[in-house]
Write a protein that holds these residues in place. Structure first.
Motif, short mmCIF file in Angstrom:
data_model
loop_
_atom_site.label_atom_id
_atom_site.label_comp_id
_atom_site.label_asym_id
_atom_site.label_seq_id
_atom_site.Cartn_x
_atom_site.Cartn_y
_atom_site.Cartn_z
N HIS A 1 61.46 63.42 16.79
CA HIS A 1 61.71 63.44 15.31
C HIS A 1 62.75 62.48 14.88
O HIS A 1 63.26 62.61 13.83
CB HIS A 1 62.05 64.94 14.75
CG HIS A 1 61.04 65.96 14.87
ND1 HIS A 1 60.07 66.31 14.04
CD2 HIS A 1 60.50 66.61 15.94
CE1 HIS A 1 59.11 67.07 14.37
NE2 HIS A 1 59.46 67.42 15.54
N SER A 2 62.99 61.68 15.87
CA SER A 2 64.08 60.61 15.54
C SER A 2 63.61 59.28 16.16
O SER A 2 63.10 58.82 15.53
CB SER A 2 65.32 61.23 16.57
OG SER A 2 66.53 60.19 16.27
N THR A 3 64.04 58.88 17.38
CA THR A 3 63.72 57.83 17.89
C THR A 3 62.37 57.52 18.43
O THR A 3 61.72 56.64 18.61
CB THR A 3 64.58 57.34 19.21
OG1 THR A 3 64.80 58.64 20.12
CG2 THR A 3 66.09 57.15 18.81
N GLY A 4 61.72 58.68 18.64
CA GLY A 4 60.18 58.71 19.00
C GLY A 4 59.29 57.97 18.18
O GLY A 4 58.26 57.39 18.53
N GLN A 5 59.80 57.73 16.87
CA GLN A 5 58.83 56.91 15.93
C GLN A 5 59.04 55.53 16.20
O GLN A 5 57.90 54.71 16.59
CB GLN A 5 59.37 57.05 14.54
CG GLN A 5 58.83 55.85 13.41
CD GLN A 5 57.49 56.04 13.31
OE1 GLN A 5 56.87 57.05 13.26
NE2 GLN A 5 56.80 54.91 13.37
N ALA A 6 60.16 54.88 16.54
CA ALA A 6 60.38 53.48 16.93
C ALA A 6 59.96 53.38 18.35
O ALA A 6 59.46 52.22 18.52
CB ALA A 6 61.91 53.47 17.02
N TYR A 7 60.02 54.21 19.28
CA TYR A 7 59.40 54.11 20.58
C TYR A 7 58.09 53.62 20.54
O TYR A 7 57.56 52.87 21.25
CB TYR A 7 59.69 55.25 21.57
CG TYR A 7 61.32 55.50 21.79
CD1 TYR A 7 62.19 54.31 21.44
CD2 TYR A 7 61.71 56.62 22.13
CE1 TYR A 7 63.53 54.81 21.86
CE2 TYR A 7 63.15 56.79 22.49
CZ TYR A 7 63.96 55.91 22.11
OH TYR A 7 65.17 56.08 22.30
N LYS A 8 57.11 54.51 19.75
CA LYS A 8 55.96 54.38 19.64
C LYS A 8 55.29 53.24 18.82
O LYS A 8 54.28 52.39 18.85
CB LYS A 8 55.14 55.69 19.11
CG LYS A 8 55.57 56.60 20.29
CD LYS A 8 55.23 58.04 19.74
CE LYS A 8 55.49 59.18 20.61
NZ LYS A 8 56.96 59.46 20.74
N GLY A 9 55.98 53.36 17.63
CA GLY A 9 55.68 52.18 16.42
C GLY A 9 56.55 51.03 16.42
O GLY A 9 55.74 50.05 15.69
N GLY A 10 57.65 50.91 17.06
CA GLY A 10 58.39 49.71 16.91
C GLY A 10 57.68 48.53 17.82
O GLY A 10 56.93 48.49 18.13
N PRO A 11 58.95 47.51 18.10
CA PRO A 11 58.62 46.58 19.01
C PRO A 11 58.23 47.10 20.20
O PRO A 11 59.02 47.98 20.92
CB PRO A 11 59.80 45.70 19.02
CG PRO A 11 61.09 46.56 18.49
CD PRO A 11 60.27 47.58 17.53
N ASN A 12 57.33 46.21 20.86
CA ASN A 12 56.84 46.89 22.23
C ASN A 12 57.73 46.17 23.35
O ASN A 12 57.26 45.63 24.11
CB ASN A 12 55.40 46.53 22.35
CG ASN A 12 54.73 46.98 23.89
OD1 ASN A 12 55.44 47.89 24.21
ND2 ASN A 12 53.43 46.86 23.94
N SER A 13 59.01 46.60 23.35
CA SER A 13 59.78 46.20 24.41
C SER A 13 60.68 47.32 25.17
O SER A 13 61.54 46.90 25.81
CB SER A 13 61.04 45.22 23.80
OG SER A 13 61.68 45.86 22.56
N GLY A 14 60.09 48.51 25.15
CA GLY A 14 60.52 49.87 25.65
C GLY A 14 60.03 49.87 27.18
O GLY A 14 58.72 49.62 27.18
N VAL A 15 60.69 50.41 27.87
CA VAL A 15 60.37 50.71 29.17
C VAL A 15 60.84 52.24 29.38
O VAL A 15 61.98 52.57 29.32
CB VAL A 15 61.06 49.97 30.14
CG1 VAL A 15 60.53 50.62 31.77
CG2 VAL A 15 60.53 48.42 30.30
N PHE A 16 59.71 53.17 29.45
CA PHE A 16 60.04 54.65 29.15
C PHE A 16 60.02 55.35 30.52
O PHE A 16 58.84 55.40 31.10
CB PHE A 16 59.11 55.15 28.07
CG PHE A 16 59.44 54.48 26.74
CD1 PHE A 16 60.36 54.66 26.00
CD2 PHE A 16 58.40 53.56 26.51
CE1 PHE A 16 60.39 54.03 24.60
CE2 PHE A 16 58.55 52.68 25.07
CZ PHE A 16 59.44 53.10 24.40
N LEU A 17 60.92 56.22 30.84
CA LEU A 17 60.97 57.00 32.08
C LEU A 17 61.03 58.67 31.49
O LEU A 17 62.08 58.70 30.91
CB LEU A 17 62.01 56.97 32.87
CG LEU A 17 62.39 57.69 33.88
CD1 LEU A 17 60.82 57.73 35.04
CD2 LEU A 17 63.73 57.45 34.68
N GLN A 18 59.86 59.06 31.49
CA GLN A 18 60.01 60.65 30.87
C GLN A 18 60.25 61.50 32.29
O GLN A 18 59.42 61.18 33.20
CB GLN A 18 58.42 60.98 30.35
CG GLN A 18 58.62 62.16 29.69
CD GLN A 18 57.09 62.58 29.25
OE1 GLN A 18 56.15 62.92 30.08
NE2 GLN A 18 56.83 62.41 27.83
#
Length: 946
Positions: free
Chosen positions: A865-882
């Motif tokens: 409910h916070s950064t989750g929005q930007a990680y999915k909808g923002g710039p595609n420059s993220g590398v995600f380790l879940q």
């Protein structure tokens, strides 16, 4: 003695007015002296005059201090309060003239807001407001002669408001103005009212016309124009000729049957007032625009220097009705020479409107600057240290907002500030502080009731905007003696839920269930669980230990009523969750915890007023900050906002993280906030950073100060918000909310929706529904397995990792994809406690230092409910380790087949699926068995391959 030319004007029935007002001049008797000795009969004011009076010198300092100490207000109210005092004082001096002339003269003019010159309806409203507020018989309201304001002029006269019509340049527009005056009188008379008390002047501008025409003439003569002789012959004559023909029209109308009827009913003529009568051209006599325009039933509003000149050597004669044929020939010649008087006057009107607005900006800016100085430490201080090109772009952005009046449009709730969609429906946060101040007594009564009931703990159950704000308030202000201790639970991790249950004594706990929509999964299942647990202890009295904060008409309202909650507090549907901290979602928990409500709300109100519609962008702390944000992203691709906060206000970062990410990260654009990334040497940071330093002045960290100084020296952009005490975090709430909205306009997005948060919710709902139906989760197959770990890959990574046999190989391949401008987010769906926070912090800093990219350390499902929005909808420059892990134990969700552990798993899967579906680089590592051992082994593997 030679007769004073100013006094002599009365013989020709012309009234000298003064185009000047200043407090010290009125108070010292200077204005009265002009009335007594020079026959002065009126005063006009405008923003430029007030700017010089208020913005320079000390005339107004004492009243400034009094107004600021007596209450919290905005710059427009400050200006108006002081200006109206000046207007009233001048009215008092001129009142004997008004009486002596039976209301023909003795007027003081005050201008409506120049910002609304092209809005007739708003202008009439402002005229009414100022007329009522000043409440002096010898007041005139200045209304500009723009096409939209013709109706406002008529409407004001019809209501019995005296009007000074300003910015008149053309004969055609003057005809419309005089018609509006007559129609207004007729309307007032038709209502059965007397009209003898209504007065008006039409301010016809003079010298500006010659300045514009003569500039064309001089350019053409310099270029060797073949008509140079004819051009020279009319140089300096067009403005006076134009005025004389306007006066001829006035005389014709005054002879009409229509006017005679009004005159018989007591109507006063709308006299022509010659404005802009100082001579700018040194080749002409300095009194030319007074000498050549003397005639009956007219006014000349004269600037002080020109008045002194005319008193000294002015020539008084009946000049206005002389050489009318010559005036006609001059205008005909101007047309023949293609000087295009209409084009000139149209442009002068546009320029006049703009220049008055600019002057009003300068005036309010001066008032705002002085207010800031006199408020001292009562307001946070904003400082920016930016590279020169960045700073220049910010200044350009601020000036563009000033010229376009965008701050006023924002406060007017115009969606056009952003994307023109539904933004206007989400701006309730703008004035929520005022509403809370009005509601202060009710909130304080609730606070007393909480204290009297003897609660020892408060457990707030919420997510995102419903939890992060109260968490900051609770941590920054700390436990208040005599009040319950505030705990904030925003997780579905069963271990974390259990830990919070152990922290409180249920029998003496007040539960606050906080959910705007009332349908959000997490608050609902947390409510179900704790209501069930509390009922075991409290029995039928359980409802008296529960309070709901929700929007009216929500599902949670129905639940609260059904279960007999002690109280229900309502939010506003026009405020999104992340903008809700100063609404009941933040203030009700603060009240329950015994926080100083009056101090909090008054402090927040100071910032709200500082960001008000009348505060020009360059002096508006919210617009300043938002422009820095927006320009950084839009023009310099500095989209990794690194938040550095003094330790005592450190939790403010997590709230700001949500505000920035959820508001701006969408449609492939936006801000990626980086919280709690401890500062290091400048060489680690790329050119994608903006550093936000939340500095608590009385509790600074020397190490932070040193690191910030090194960043500035390295030309990294740093913006510092200096808080003079921790209570000013509420000012930071409002300032950064406003700034985020402003940044959204620069970036070109809607800062009030969160489409990708909803996408994760939908996926989670599918999984939990499937579990309820089938009793098991859908089977998913890892692409790499080894003892203690399963690894899953998103669709972008599957082909790259296929065939690798160890976790280390997969991690090495994954991390080798990182390039400059990327960021790495570690998304851990585990209990958030001191040990896990230390673990994730150590890991993220190691990744940053080795890869020299921004890193985020997040706990799920909190971040969804916070950064989750930007990680999915923002710039595609993220590398995600879940990262997920086996739960040591699970907890049931009353009324459901699924458990808290199942919900957390569903949220992790839903998050992963949406990231994968958005072509994000994402892998998931599931830790099997002992979580601590597994996490240590995983971090060591990552450190080895970096």
């Amino acid at each position: 003695m030679v007769e004073n030319p100013l006094i002599k004007l009365e013989q020709y029935k012309q009234s000298p007015w003064l185009d000047f007002i200043q407090r010290s001049f009125t108070q010292s008797g200077g204005l009265k002296k002009l009335v007594d000795e020079d026959g002065l009969k009126g005063v006009t004011s405008n923003p430029s005059i007030f700017e010089k009076a208020m913005g320079h010198g000390t005339d107004y300092d004492e009243q400034f201090k009094q107004l600021i100490s007596s209450g919290i207000t905005d710059v427009v109210t400050l200006y108006e309060t002081m200006a109206i005092d000046d207007i009233r004082a001048a009215c008092s001096v001129l009142y004997p003239v008004w009486e002596k002339t039976h209301g023909l003269d003795g007027y003081v003019s005050l201008e409506v807001s120049p910002y609304i010159a092209m809005d007739g309806h708003a202008t009439l409203e402002d005229a009414r407001r100022l007329w009522k507020r000043v409440a002096e018989k010898n007041l005139m309201i200045k209304i500009p002669a723009t096409a939209p304001c013709i109706a406002a002029i008529e409407g004001a006269i019809a209501e019995g408001i005296n009007v000074n019509v300003t910015l008149l340049f053309s004969l055609d527009m003057y005809k419309q103005v005089l018609e509006a005056y007559i129609k207004g009188l007729e309307a007032h008379l038709a209502k059965g009212h007397h009209i003898a008390h209504i007065a008006s002047v039409a301010s016809f501008f003079i010298s500006r016309i010659d300045t514009a025409i003569d500039k064309q003439i001089d350019q053409r003569i310099a270029a060797g124009d073949k008509e140079s002789g004819a051009l020279k012959a009319i140089r300096g004559k067009v403005a006076i000729a134009n005025a004389k023909l306007a006066y001829q029209h006035y005389l014709e109308v005054m002879q009409s049957d229509r006017w005679k009827k009004l005159e018989a009913a007591g109507a006063k003529p709308q006299r022509l007032l010659w404005a802009s009568t100082s001579c700018k051209d040194k080749t002409f006599p300095d009194t030319i625009y007074v000498d050549q325009l003397i005639g009956r039933d007219t006014v000349n509003t004269i600037p002080p220097a020109t008045m002194d000149a005319f008193r000294d050597h002015g020539t008084v004669a009946d000049t206005l009705e002389q050489n009318i044929d010559e005036a006609k020939k001059i205008l005909a010649e101007a047309e023949h020479l293609n000087l295009d008087l209409k084009k000139v006057t149209d442009q002068l009107l546009e320029d006049g409107v703009n220049s008055f607005a600019d002057a009003f900006d300068q005036l309010l800016g001066s008032v705002g600057e002085k207010q800031m100085i006199l408020q001292g430490n009562k307001l946070t201080h904003l400082q920016s240290d930016l590279p020169s090109d960045y700073e220049t772009a910010v200044k350009t952005g601020l000036d563009k907002w000033r010229k376009n009046g965008t701050v006023r449009k924002l406060w007017d709730r115009e969606s056009s500030v952003w994307t023109g969609k539904d933004e206007n429906k989400w701006l309730g946060w703008l004035d929520i502080v005022d509403q809370q101040v009005e509601n202060l007594a009710e909130l304080e009564e609730f606070q007393k009731e909480v204290r009297n009931r003897g609660f020892t703990d408060i457990l707030l159950l919420g997510m995102g905007g419903s939890s992060l704000g109260p968490e900051v308030l609770g941590e920054v202000f700390g436990h208040q003696a005599g009040f319950p201790r505030l705990h904030v639970l925003d997780s579905t991790d069963p271990q974390q839920v259990h830990s919070f249950q152990q922290k409180v004594t249920i029998a003496t706990t007040l539960f606050i269930v906080s959910s705007k929509s009332g349908s959000t999964l997490e608050p609902n299942i947390l409510k179900a669980y704790f209501f069930n647990e509390a009922k075991k202890v409290l029995g039928d009295k359980v409802g008296q230990h529960f309070v709901a904060v929700t929007d009216p008409g929500s599902h949670m309202e129905d639940v609260a009523k059904q279960d007999g909650f002690w109280k229900i507090f309502y939010g506003l549907k026009s405020i999104g969750g992340r903008y809700s901290v100063l609404s009941n979602f933040g203030i009700v928990p603060a009240a329950a915890a015994g926080l100083p409500l009056q101090e909090i709300l008054y402090s927040a109100q100071r910032m709200e007023k500082a960001c008000s519609a009348g505060s020009p962008p360059a002096q508006n702390p919210g617009v300043q900050l938002g422009t820095i944000f927006g320009v950084g992203v839009a023009e310099f691709k500095r989209d990794k906002f690194t938040i550095i906060a003094s330790p005592d206000i450190g939790s403010l970062g997590s709230w700001l993280e949500q505000l920035l990410a959820e508001s701006t990260g969408k449609v492939g654009k936006g801000i990626i906030p980086i919280d709690e990334e401890t500062l290091t040497v400048p060489s680690v940071y790329g050119k994608d950073r903006l550093f936000i330093y939340l500095r608590l002045e009385n509790k600074i960290d020397p190490q932070q100060e040193k690191a910030i100084a090194e960043l500035k020296a390295a030309q990294q952009p740093v913006v510092t918000i200096n808080l003079h005490d921790k209570a000013q975090i509420v000012q930071t709430f409002f300032q950064t909310e406003f700034a985020t909205a402003v940044a959204g306009a620069f970036i070109g997005i809607n800062p009030f929706d969160q489409p990708d948060v909803e996408a994760s919710k939908i996926e989670t709902k599918k999984i939990t529904t499937a579990y309820n139906e089938k009793g098991s989760l859908p089977v998913i197959t890892p692409i790499v397995q080894e003892q203690g770990f399963d690894l899953y890959a998103g669709k972008v990574e599957i082909a790259k990792l296929k065939g690798l046999s160890t976790i280390s190989e997969a991690l090495k391949s994954f991390f080798n994809e990182i390039v400059a401008g990327d960021y790495v987010a570690v998304l851990a769906y585990i209990e958030r406690d001191l040990a896990t926070r230390e673990w994730i912090q150590k890991l993220r800093l190691a990744i940053r230092d080795k890869k020299k990219v921004a890193t985020a350390a997040e706990f799920g499902p909190r971040f969804l409910h916070s950064t989750g929005q930007a990680y999915k909808g923002g710039p595609n420059s993220g590398v995600f380790l879940q990262i997920t892990a086996d739960d040591d134990h699970d907890l049931p969700v009353p009324g459901e087949k699924y458990t808290f552990g199942i919900v957390k798993e569903a949220q992790a899967r839903g998050d992963f699926d949406v990231l994968s579906g958005r072509d994000r680089r994402v892998i998931r590592i599931h830790v099997k068995g002992n979580m601590k051992v597994g996490l240590d082994k995983l971090s060591q593997s990552i450190l080895n391959i970096l």
